[in-house]
Scaffold this active site. Structure first.
Site, PDB file in Angstrom:
ATOM      1  N   HIS A  54       8.069   3.238 -14.904  1.00  0.00           N
ATOM      2  CA  HIS A  54       8.515   2.812 -13.570  1.00  0.00           C
ATOM      3  C   HIS A  54       7.851   3.610 -12.439  1.00  0.00           C
ATOM      4  CE1 HIS A  54      11.017   1.916 -10.131  1.00  0.00           C
ATOM      5  NE2 HIS A  54      11.505   3.146 -10.143  1.00  0.00           N
TER       6      HIS A  54
ATOM      7  N   ASP B 252       4.355 -29.285   7.227  1.00  0.00           N
ATOM      8  CA  ASP B 252       3.285 -28.294   7.115  1.00  0.00           C
ATOM      9  C   ASP B 252       3.481 -27.354   5.927  1.00  0.00           C
ATOM     10  OD1 ASP B 252       5.511 -27.334   8.274  1.00  0.00           O
ATOM     11  OD2 ASP B 252       4.564 -26.788  10.163  1.00  0.00           O
TER      12      ASP B 252
ATOM     13  N   ASP C 294       9.098   1.050  -4.661  1.00  0.00           N
ATOM     14  CA  ASP C 294      10.110   1.281  -5.695  1.00  0.00           C
ATOM     15  C   ASP C 294      10.954   0.010  -5.858  1.00  0.00           C
ATOM     16  OD1 ASP C 294      11.974   2.572  -7.410  1.00  0.00           O
ATOM     17  OD2 ASP C 294      13.200   3.180  -5.692  1.00  0.00           O
TER      18      ASP C 294
ATOM     19  N   HIS D 276       9.447  10.352  -7.604  1.00  0.00           N
ATOM     20  CA  HIS D 276      10.588   9.919  -6.791  1.00  0.00           C
ATOM     21  C   HIS D 276      11.925   9.869  -7.518  1.00  0.00           C
ATOM     22  CE1 HIS D 276       9.985   5.744  -8.315  1.00  0.00           C
ATOM     23  NE2 HIS D 276      11.259   5.598  -7.985  1.00  0.00           N
TER      24      HIS D 276
ATOM     25  N   GLU E 250      16.897  12.857  -9.178  1.00  0.00           N
ATOM     26  CA  GLU E 250      18.081  12.060  -9.463  1.00  0.00           C
ATOM     27  C   GLU E 250      18.355  11.952 -10.972  1.00  0.00           C
ATOM     28  OE1 GLU E 250      20.131  10.479  -7.344  1.00  0.00           O
ATOM     29  OE2 GLU E 250      21.245   9.175  -8.727  1.00  0.00           O
ATOM     30  N   ASP E 251      17.316  11.699 -11.750  1.00  0.00           N
ATOM     31  CA  ASP E 251      17.531  11.302 -13.140  1.00  0.00           C
ATOM     32  C   ASP E 251      17.166  12.353 -14.190  1.00  0.00           C
ATOM     33  OD1 ASP E 251      18.378   8.887 -12.181  1.00  0.00           O
ATOM     34  OD2 ASP E 251      16.434   7.900 -12.415  1.00  0.00           O
TER      35      ASP E 251
HETATM   36 MN    MN Z   1      12.877   4.274  -8.727  1.00  0.00          MN
END
Ligand code: MN
Length: 712
Positions: A48, A259, A139, A72, A76-77
């Site tokens: 990712h 159009d 992201d 990024h 967090e993870d």
């Molecule tokens: Mn992410």
């Protein structure tokens, strides 16, 4: 999965000597931190951030931004910390990664209040460094591309958030391709049936018209070449979501859309754009009202192009965009295509697309409450725009429907607050006029003015609306507290007690109010009797001590001139209105009537209405005129005149009034008997002397039987 050297190669395609060490270090660090983690799809998690980095290389971003993309999700993870990232990659990268970590916790599709607060935080994080937004959008794009692995309810929530917040933000900074893809992906999850239906129609149509589009493209290219213009022509089919949006907004069926196809002509120079346009218009009939010149006046997000629609060879409508290669780059990549971007990130701050984003954020900083902000911002991100000019030639972009008042506030809050009128293209026009593209707007200002609350309904921008709301709230409150102060001064004097704001300050606890101003405003609104304030300061005070319990009317001799509250006119610092149907004019003896929440209404002392209200026991105030000789204003008076009923009478009456500098505001007439006619005329006059002079001149005419002044 993309290898380390492949990533470096991608960057080396657009940066001569990229910082390979940084890219390699970020790649290895993120891969190790994410380790064995898996995504919902079962892919290794590291795929990712790597894909997000790849999207950013397509946008030709610098190595720092690519490193931030790789990192990024680490804070967090994984067990990575801000401090560790600072030590390894420097504080700037650490700061950006932390910013993205905070954003990840924002949930933008929740009940209104929380959502608005989150949007506020999102925009503040972006305003800190635009790269946060670029990484965040990439992201989100990758997450949308791989959304299928999620639970259906989660898919829909994320798709809604993307459609409402991220897609418009991408558009706002000019990244049209990114916006289109985010919208198409979201559309599929938000409204799957509509998506399938539109796709089906489009495919059918594409099959049917395949040869036609190729024919038109070739035709255009050849003919332009014959005219000596080197051009690249491509055709494109409208995206399913933009087709759907058009059907929705215009209430059309698919068959009625004219159009679906557009053609793009890309030429070498700005000059060639206009030459190609001229040629196209000579060759095919142009559809009126469809031409737009975004080259001389670019869109707020830096977009430049000529747009036109012509009637094509098979009588169908053909939409055309004409632009240069460089304009094409900006149209596709927005801020990321900014030519100075690669020399250093700070230069991007000068791009007007970023400037427009900053304005949204400024407006948010001024907003009173988050919901209000959300309502306006969400709208403004979607609305079409008009471009107007200051007298010095600065371009101000506003949403469609904006008025000169919006313009004034867009230039500066102070200019908006002091706006009293405007000139559009050199002509005085009402401030409620809807602005058109290219208008030159010159704002007329007055320092003593605050914006009328009613303007809130004539403006189209959130900034103007919240500023007007705040300014008029403050102005009204100031008027009431000024009135309250006057009432208190007078009441204390009548009670023969000393009064000043220090004494009142000390008595606040007994009145259970927070500030002196709160008390003054309440007294001014007639919501707190002056007597309560006297009692709070002098607890042994009894009401018998008051010289006279009620207010003193102007007819009474007791109140001295200085005791009376000075009345300046409608634009005074007090909440003053004048009785309708023949009000007071300067020179009249006047009486003020205090009504709860309505301020003072001024009556001439001979008014019949006043006599009735006095009978009802209304609260009266003694007031006096205090005319500002430098800024004189007219006041409305009413007269009744009985004249001969013959040709030329009305003209003669109007003439006398005009020659005596009176303004007729309204006129009613009726024939009493055949010979006589009665007129009631509202005249704006400077004062009693002026009015008396007009009445005298009128009564001297041979046609006049009688002239009276009328007071309501
Ligand atoms: Mn992410």
């Amino acid at each position: 999965m993309m290898r380390q050297y492949e990533l470096v190669e991608r960057v080396a395609n657009y940066i001569d000597t990229p910082n390979e060490a940084l890219l390699n270090q970020a790649y290895v660090y993120a891969m190790q931190k994410h380790g064995e983690q898996k995504r919902a799809s079962g892919d290794p998690y590291f795929s990712h951030p790597l894909e997000v980095a790849a999207i950013l290389t397509d946008l030709h971003l610098d190595e720092e931004t690519i490193a931030v993309a790789l990192l990024h999700d680490t804070i967090e993870d994984t067990d990575a910390t801000r401090r560790e990232i600072d030590e390894l990659f420097g504080e700037r990268i650490g700061h950006l990664v932390e910013g993205l970590t905070k954003l990840k916790r924002l949930d933008l599709v929740t009940p209104q209040a929380k959502q608005a607060e989150n949007l506020r935080r999102l925009l503040l994080a972006i305003s800190d460094d635009i790269r946060v937004l670029l990484v965040k959008l990439s992201d989100r794009l990758h997450n949308m591309r791989t959304l299928g692995a999620m639970r259906p309810d989660k898919c829909k929530r994320i798709a809604t958030e993307t459609m409402e917040i991220y897609a418009p933000l991408a558009g706002r900074i000019g990244m049209q391709d990114l916006r289109d893809e985010l919208e198409e992906l979201s559309f599929k999850y938000i409204n799957p049936e509509a998506y399938e239906a539109v796709i089906g129609h489009l495919e059918e149509l594409a099959e049917k018209n395949k040869s036609l589009t190729i024919e038109i493209s070739k035709n255009l290219e050849t003919k332009l070449a014959e005219a000596g213009i080197k051009a690249r022509v491509s055709s494109r089919q409208k995206k399913p979501y933009s087709v759907f949006r058009k059907m929705e907004s215009k209430g059309l069926t698919f068959e009625q859309l004219s159009d679906i196809y557009g053609f793009r002509i890309i030429v070498n120079s700005e000059e060639d754009c206009y030459r190609a346009l001229g040629f196209v218009h000579m060759e095919w009939a142009m559809v009126p009202g469809r031409f737009k010149d975004y080259i001389s006046v670019p869109k707020q997000n830096d977009y430049q192009s000529l747009h036109t629609t012509v009637v094509g060879p098979a009588r169908q409508r053909v939409e055309l965009q004409i632009r240069t290669e460089q304009m094409h780059g900006v149209a596709e990549y927005g801020i990321a295509a900014h030519p100075t971007y690669k020399d250093g990130v700070d230069n991007v701050l000068e791009s007007s697309a970023y400037e427009s984003l900053r304005k949204t954020i400024e407006q948010l900083a001024e907003g009173d409450n988050p919901e209000e902000f959300l309502e306006h911002t969400k709208l403004e991100l979607f609305l079409d725009q008009v471009f107007c000019f200051t007298p010095k030639g600065r371009i101000i972009a506003l949403p469609k429907g904006a008025t000169p008042v919006d313009f004034a506030y867009a230039v500066h809050t102070d200019i908006g607050n002091s706006c009293i009128g405007c000139k559009l293209n050199g002509k005085i026009m009402p401030v409620i006029t809807e602005l058109q593209n290219g208008d030159e707007v010159d704002i007329i200002r007055s320092a003593q003015q605050s914006p009328p609350a009613a303007w809130e309904s004539v403006v189209a921008t959130g900034k103007a609306r919240s500023s007007i709301r705040r300014a008029s709230r403050q102005a009204v409150r100031k008027q009431y507290s000024t009135l309250g102060a006057r009432i208190l001064e007078r009441s204390f004097e009548k009670a023969d007690k000393l009064y000043n704001s220090e004494l009142l300050q000390a008595a606040l606890p007994r009145l259970a109010r927070e500030t002196v101003d709160d008390v003054l405003a309440e007294v001014g609104r007639n919501e707190m009797p002056a007597e309560n304030v006297i009692l709070a300061i002098y607890p042994d005070f009894t009401s018998e001590d008051i010289k006279s319990e009620k207010g003193i009317t102007a007819e009474d001799e007791t109140g001295s001139e200085a005791d009376r509250i000075p009345i300046r006119g409608i634009n005074s610092d007090l909440p003053v209105t004048f009785s309708k149907d023949g009000g007071a004019v300067p020179g009249d003896n006047i009486v003020g009537l205090l009504l709860p929440g309505k301020g003072i209404t001024i009556y001439p002392s001979q008014s019949k209405e006043l006599a009735r209200l006095k009978g009802d026991g209304a609260e009266l105030l003694d007031v006096r005129w205090d005319i500002d000789e430098k800024n004189k204003e007219r006041f409305p008076a009413r007269i009744r005149i009985l004249v001969d009923n013959k040709p030329g009478t009305l003209a003669m009456v109007a003439d006398v009034i005009a020659q005596n500098d009176g303004n007729i505001q309204n006129l009613n007439m009726k024939v009493l008997v055949d010979e006589f006619m009665e007129m009631e005329i509202d005249i704006d006059v400077w004062g009693l002397t002026h009015l008396t002079q007009i009445i005298k001149q009128l009564s001297e005419k041979s046609i006049t039987t009688k002239v009276d002044r009328i007071t309501g």
